[in-house]
Design a protein around this motif. Structure first.
Motif, PDB file in Angstrom:
ATOM      1  N   UNK A 187       0.839  -1.192   0.000  1.00 15.81           N
ATOM      2  CA  UNK A 187       0.000   0.000   0.000  1.00 15.81           C
ATOM      3  C   UNK A 187       0.873   1.241   0.000  1.00 15.81           C
ATOM      4  N   UNK A 188       0.240   2.395  -0.108  1.00 14.01           N
ATOM      5  CA  UNK A 188       0.981   3.657  -0.112  1.00 14.01           C
ATOM      6  C   UNK A 188       1.513   4.013   1.275  1.00 14.01           C
ATOM      7  N   UNK A 189       1.097   3.268   2.289  1.00 14.83           N
ATOM      8  CA  UNK A 189       1.525   3.549   3.665  1.00 14.83           C
ATOM      9  C   UNK A 189       2.697   2.673   4.094  1.00 14.83           C
ATOM     10  N   UNK A 190       3.395   2.089   3.134  1.00 13.58           N
ATOM     11  CA  UNK A 190       4.482   1.146   3.437  1.00 13.58           C
ATOM     12  C   UNK A 190       5.819   1.838   3.684  1.00 13.58           C
ATOM     13  N   UNK A 191       5.808   3.036   4.269  1.00 10.17           N
ATOM     14  CA  UNK A 191       7.032   3.827   4.406  1.00 10.17           C
ATOM     15  C   UNK A 191       8.035   3.184   5.349  1.00 10.17           C
ATOM     16  N   UNK A 192       7.590   2.664   6.488  1.00 10.85           N
ATOM     17  CA  UNK A 192       8.512   2.143   7.492  1.00 10.85           C
ATOM     18  C   UNK A 192       8.305   0.659   7.784  1.00 10.85           C
ATOM     19  N   UNK A 193       7.730  -0.070   6.854  1.00 15.67           N
ATOM     20  CA  UNK A 193       7.471  -1.491   7.111  1.00 15.67           C
ATOM     21  C   UNK A 193       8.758  -2.294   7.225  1.00 15.67           C
ATOM     22  N   UNK A 194       9.870  -1.763   6.663  1.00 18.22           N
ATOM     23  CA  UNK A 194      11.135  -2.492   6.723  1.00 18.22           C
ATOM     24  C   UNK A 194      11.632  -2.670   8.154  1.00 18.22           C
ATOM     25  N   UNK A 195      11.101  -1.884   9.102  1.00 15.98           N
ATOM     26  CA  UNK A 195      11.542  -1.974  10.486  1.00 15.98           C
ATOM     27  C   UNK A 195      10.987  -3.213  11.192  1.00 15.98           C
ATOM     28  N   UNK A 196       9.860  -3.735  10.722  1.00 16.34           N
ATOM     29  CA  UNK A 196       9.258  -4.909  11.354  1.00 16.34           C
ATOM     30  C   UNK A 196       9.059  -6.059  10.374  1.00 16.34           C
ATOM     31  N   UNK A 197       9.390  -5.834   9.119  1.00 16.75           N
ATOM     32  CA  UNK A 197       9.148  -6.822   8.076  1.00 16.75           C
ATOM     33  C   UNK A 197       9.998  -8.074   8.259  1.00 16.75           C
ATOM     34  N   UNK A 198       9.381  -9.240   8.025  1.00 14.11           N
ATOM     35  CA  UNK A 198      10.096 -10.519   8.126  1.00 14.11           C
ATOM     36  C   UNK A 198      10.075 -11.292   6.810  1.00 14.11           C
ATOM     37  N   UNK A 199       9.240 -10.850   5.883  1.00 17.56           N
ATOM     38  CA  UNK A 199       9.169 -11.546   4.612  1.00 17.56           C
ATOM     39  C   UNK A 199       8.580 -10.682   3.516  1.00 17.56           C
ATOM     40  N   UNK A 200       8.932 -10.985   2.262  1.00 18.55           N
ATOM     41  CA  UNK A 200       8.401 -10.317   1.082  1.00 18.55           C
ATOM     42  C   UNK A 200       7.974 -11.378   0.078  1.00 18.55           C
ATOM     43  N   UNK A 201       6.893 -11.111  -0.649  1.00 20.76           N
ATOM     44  CA  UNK A 201       6.442 -12.055  -1.664  1.00 20.76           C
ATOM     45  C   UNK A 201       5.962 -11.299  -2.886  1.00 20.76           C
ATOM     46  N   UNK A 202       6.265 -11.821  -4.076  1.00 20.54           N
ATOM     47  CA  UNK A 202       5.866 -11.164  -5.309  1.00 20.54           C
ATOM     48  C   UNK A 202       5.603 -12.206  -6.399  1.00 20.54           C
ATOM     49  N   UNK A 203       4.930 -11.764  -7.443  1.00 21.39           N
ATOM     50  CA  UNK A 203       4.610 -12.618  -8.579  1.00 21.39           C
ATOM     51  C   UNK A 203       5.735 -12.570  -9.599  1.00 21.39           C
ATOM     52  N   UNK A 204       6.291 -13.730  -9.920  1.00 20.09           N
ATOM     53  CA  UNK A 204       7.367 -13.873 -10.900  1.00 20.09           C
ATOM     54  C   UNK A 204       6.761 -14.510 -12.150  1.00 20.09           C
ATOM     55  N   UNK A 205       7.341 -14.270 -13.326  1.00 20.06           N
ATOM     56  CA  UNK A 205       6.797 -14.921 -14.531  1.00 20.06           C
ATOM     57  C   UNK A 205       6.688 -16.443 -14.408  1.00 20.06           C
TER      58      UNK A 205
END
Length: 320
Positions: A173-191
């Motif tokens: 979302x547009x409010x993801x400014x400081x999520x890196x401080x508590x983030x433990x994982x990322x996921x995205x769509x790959x081809x």
């Protein structure tokens, strides 16, 4: 996916010298850590200042015992951590404060208030030291995360992120400014399907914590997929400490972990990519990393303090 004969590292590295941490980067790293330490120390200083004002009219250390409004501060000055205080009964807390008063504050005479504040700061400083020992790793993870997020955003790829406190996954979302401080994982769509990067994850096959794990699965399938050796595209070690004095030990620990991961997956007929990202890389360490890259034992490596290298390895991870 095999790491053998993979020359992705050659896009940003030409020799072991490229991996070495420059003096300027070490200096900048120490300054950044000092600034962060000062920032994190501010609440402790404020607490000590408030404590001094709260006891300004107390002229006898015995009068401190019934002051419930500063009980936690008194227990801290007595040497008890916040965690320890949670396990104490009221009588235990009273005895601890009485010991502080009898053994240290009374003997200080008219300067008992200063003695109390000094002891409060001493033990608060010890707690700060504990958080600072974990700070380098946290800052390194945040830097890598921000770079990966930038790569995904530049490619127009939306991601989901996992909150380390709740374990829940959230849509970008547009409010993801400081999520890196508590983030433990990322996921995205790959081809070729979903990709999920997990930090400080313990693959069942390895049975040890791994700093970074890239799996080809969606977040909701991690529980059922993580047990499969072929689910892992890449696993890496991330060392954010900037002090050159500890660089060699960090690399030895990381190299042993990577060797263990390689052997474990090989026994399961799987060869995921292995990589290393470090902030403090000295000459001998750089030579060993380069040798592992050249021999195919490592698929990729980067110096955390070099933005070009960090971007290159983040782009490589996003492309797997």
């Amino acid at each position: 996916m095999s790491g053998l004969n993979n020359k992705a590292y050659q896009k940003h590295l030409t020799s072991s010298r490229d991996l070495e941490t420059s003096y300027e980067a070490v200096r900048a790293g120490f300054i950044a850590m000092a600034l962060e330490k000062n920032r994190r120390a501010t609440p402790y200083i404020d607490g000590a200042r408030a404590l001094r004002h709260q006891i300004a009219t107390v002229n006898n250390p015995d009068h401190l015992l019934p002051m419930q409004e500063i009980e936690a501060a008194l227990l801290t000055a007595a040497g008890l951590s916040d965690k320890a205080q949670k396990h104490l009964q009221p009588d235990d807390k009273k005895r601890a404060i009485e010991h502080l008063i009898n053994e240290f504050l009374r003997p200080a005479g008219d300067t008992f208030a200063e003695e109390l504040v000094f002891r409060f700061l001493l033990f608060r400083g010890d707690a700060l030291g504990g958080t600072m020992r974990n700070l380098a790793g946290a800052l390194a993870q945040r830097k890598v995360t921000r770079t990966i997020m930038a790569i995904l955003s530049n490619a127009g790829l939306r991601y989901k992120w996992q909150d380390g406190r709740s374990g829940k996954w959230f849509t970008q979302s547009d409010a993801d400014v400081e999520i890196d401080q508590t983030l433990r994982g990322l996921s995205w769509q790959h081809p070729k399907g979903f990709r999920t990067m997990l930090y400080n994850f313990t693959p069942p096959i390895v049975k040890n914590n791994v700093d970074m794990c890239l799996l080809h699965c969606a977040p909701e399938h991690i529980a059922t997929t993580a047990a499969s050796a072929t689910a892992y595209l890449a696993l890496g070690e991330l060392k954010g400490g900037i002090d050159p004095a500890g660089a060699d030990e960090h690399w030895k620990t990381a190299r042993a972990a990577l060797n263990r991961i390689r052997d474990t997956f090989a026994a399961a007929n799987a060869t995921p990519h292995l990589f290393f990202i470090g902030a403090a890389i000295e000459q001998r360490m750089a030579d060993e990393i380069w040798a592992d890259l050249s021999a195919g034992r490592l698929s990729n490596a980067a110096n955390l303090t070099n933005d070009h290298q960090l971007t290159a390895i983040a782009q490589w991870l996003c492309s797997l």
